[in-house]
Design a protein around this motif. Structure first.
Motif, PDB file in Angstrom:
ATOM      1  N   ALA A 149       0.456  -0.932   7.523  1.00 31.85           N
ATOM      2  CA  ALA A 149       1.305  -1.753   6.655  1.00 31.85           C
ATOM      3  C   ALA A 149       1.615  -3.087   7.324  1.00 31.85           C
ATOM      4  N   GLY A 169      -1.858   2.359  -1.450  1.00 28.47           N
ATOM      5  CA  GLY A 169      -1.235   1.145  -0.942  1.00 28.47           C
ATOM      6  C   GLY A 169      -1.859  -0.086  -1.590  1.00 28.47           C
ATOM      7  N   ASP A 197      -0.036  -4.809   2.430  1.00 31.14           N
ATOM      8  CA  ASP A 197       1.360  -5.019   2.048  1.00 31.14           C
ATOM      9  C   ASP A 197       2.281  -4.235   2.978  1.00 31.14           C
ATOM     10  N   GLU A 198       3.562  -4.679   3.009  1.00 32.16           N
ATOM     11  CA  GLU A 198       4.522  -4.182   3.990  1.00 32.16           C
ATOM     12  C   GLU A 198       4.956  -2.738   3.763  1.00 32.16           C
ATOM     13  N   ASP A 199       4.958  -2.308   2.479  1.00 32.64           N
ATOM     14  CA  ASP A 199       5.612  -1.033   2.172  1.00 32.64           C
ATOM     15  C   ASP A 199       4.864   0.192   2.666  1.00 32.64           C
ATOM     16  N   GLN A 200       3.536   0.139   2.718  1.00 32.63           N
ATOM     17  CA  GLN A 200       2.794   1.312   3.201  1.00 32.63           C
ATOM     18  C   GLN A 200       1.410   0.919   3.687  1.00 32.63           C
TER      19      GLN A 200
END
Lengths: 228, 185
Positions: A149, A169, A197-200
């Motif tokens: 991530a 993701g 992306d940052e979330d996963q």
């Protein structure tokens, strides 16, 4: 979530015609499993092929249609008839999200040997993992890649064609954001800087041209780690 | 050689084969499709004997798989093309991975409208009408792509065109076919 980035006409036509090699076909077929819209497009292409088949020059040089039919008719009794009905539709019209049913669709899951939690990922360091997928196709390299991530990938260009299918993701680059089911096709003209992306973590199927020129962004990511 | 077989007639014949194994119905299909499938095979394999064998194998599959044809979707000619294509792929020992509609991860179509069957029959008709309006230079590229078993870059070489021109003819052709299909929705 709706799929925004689809297989190009170019790839889809070669798949419909049966000329696309196994590695690319695995990427196309896995996208098709997630994308009803592209299955409609494929059906339209096969419909076009059928219309052309009707009009093909079918004047047979010398061959006898009577002999051909006599031979076929003589064989009919011996041909095993498939009484199985058509494939049952999937239980529900699921959305294109990785649900409890799993992440990897067929035919990809069989190639990998299980879903993403059932198979052994090979650590590449810096939080990245990969699974090399064995196909009989010597013209492509096929792999699953897990990008940590928020991890950026160095800017680069491609030497050959590359097809990336997001399975879990998402990532972003100069072109757009790519989520589950989205496909990004790249060639030598594309200069981009993908970033998960940052979330996963982002899990992708990546098909590249072989022999490897260490130019794809997937390989650039692992290059410093493998010291190749 | 049978010169014409209307899409609706072909559909009825194949359904009859699937339901009752009627040899007369199959003969009508055979007399229309066998010469066409033989020509399709001959474009690639060149050897007449091999083309004949691959045609026989294709038509044997039409007989044995008739129950798998979905009369609500697509046209018999498109279905015969996919069988012939797969026979040719097997002959060259290549592999073409395919999706599996019974896989739980498979994303099915959204709920079909009540008149979907009618719509798909209309599709076959609209597609044919739209094909008839394509310029010859686009038809030529599609014929090479479907029948000659060559890549788009080889098509470009054979026609003496830049690859970008071949790709744009493909795009234009399918854009037109798709807009013809969308026009009825």
């Amino acid at each position: 979530m709706t799929i925004k980035h689809h297989i190009s006409d170019d790839f889809l036509l070669e798949y419909a015609a049966g000329t696309l090699s196994e590695g690319w076909s695995l990427g196309v077929a896995s996208h098709l499993a997630l994308c009803p819209e592209c299955r409609e497009r494929l059906a339209a292409m096969e419909g076009a092929a059928g219309a052309l088949l009707d009009k093909i020059d079918a004047t047979s040089p010398g061959g006898s249609e009577e002999d051909a039919w006599a031979r076929m008719k003589g064989r009919l009794g011996e041909i095993r008839v498939e009484e199985v009905l058509r494939d049952a539709p999937a239980p529900s019209a699921a959305l294109a999200t990785a649900g409890p049913q799993g992440v990897l669709p067929e035919p990809l899951r069989s190639y990998v040997g299980g879903d993403i939690h059932e198979v052994k990922w090979r650590a590449l360091g810096r939080g990245a993992y990969q699974i090399l997928i064995d196909t009989g196709d010597r013209t492509t390299q096929t792999r699953l890649l897990r990008i940590p991530a928020g991890k950026p990938v160095p800017e680069h260009t491609h030497q050959g064609r590359e097809l990336t299918l997001v399975l879990s993701g998402s990532f972003r680059d100069e072109v757009d954001r790519f989520g589950r089911g989205d496909v990004e096709e790249a060639d030598g003209s594309l200069l981009h800087q993908p970033k998960a992306d940052e979330d996963q973590d982002c899990i992708c199927l990546a098909v590249t041209e072989a022999p490897l020129k260490f130019s794809s962004w997937i390989v650039r990511l692992v290059q410093p780690i493998l010291k190749i | 050689m049978a010169q014409a077989l209307e899409p609706d007639a072909a559909r009825r014949l194949l359904v009859t084969v699937a339901q009752t194994r009627n040899v007369d119905a199959f003969e009508t299909l055979f007399r229309f499709y066998a010469p066409r499938v033989r020509s399709f095979m001959a474009l690639k394999v060149r050897d007449r004997q091999v083309a004949e064998e691959l045609m026989q194998e294709t038509m044997a599959s039409v007989w044995s798989k008739a129950t798998q044809f979905d009369p609500e979707r697509g046209h018999v000619s498109a279905w015969v093309f996919t069988i012939a294509r797969n026979v040719r792929i097997d002959f060259y020992r290549r592999r073409r991975p395919q999706f599996d509609a019974s896989d739980p991860v498979f994303v099915a179509d959204s709920a079909p409208p009540a008149d979907e069957e009618f719509e798909h029959r209309q599709d076959a008709k609209l597609l044919r009408e739209a094909m008839a309006t394509l310029p010859q230079e686009q038809i030529e590229v599609l014929q090479k792509a479907f029948f000659e078993d060559i890549s788009h870059s080889t098509i470009a070489e054979e026609l003496g065109l830049p690859i970008g021109t071949v790709k744009s003819r493909i795009r234009l052709a399918f854009a037109k076919l798709r807009s013809a299909l969308e026009g009825r929705r």
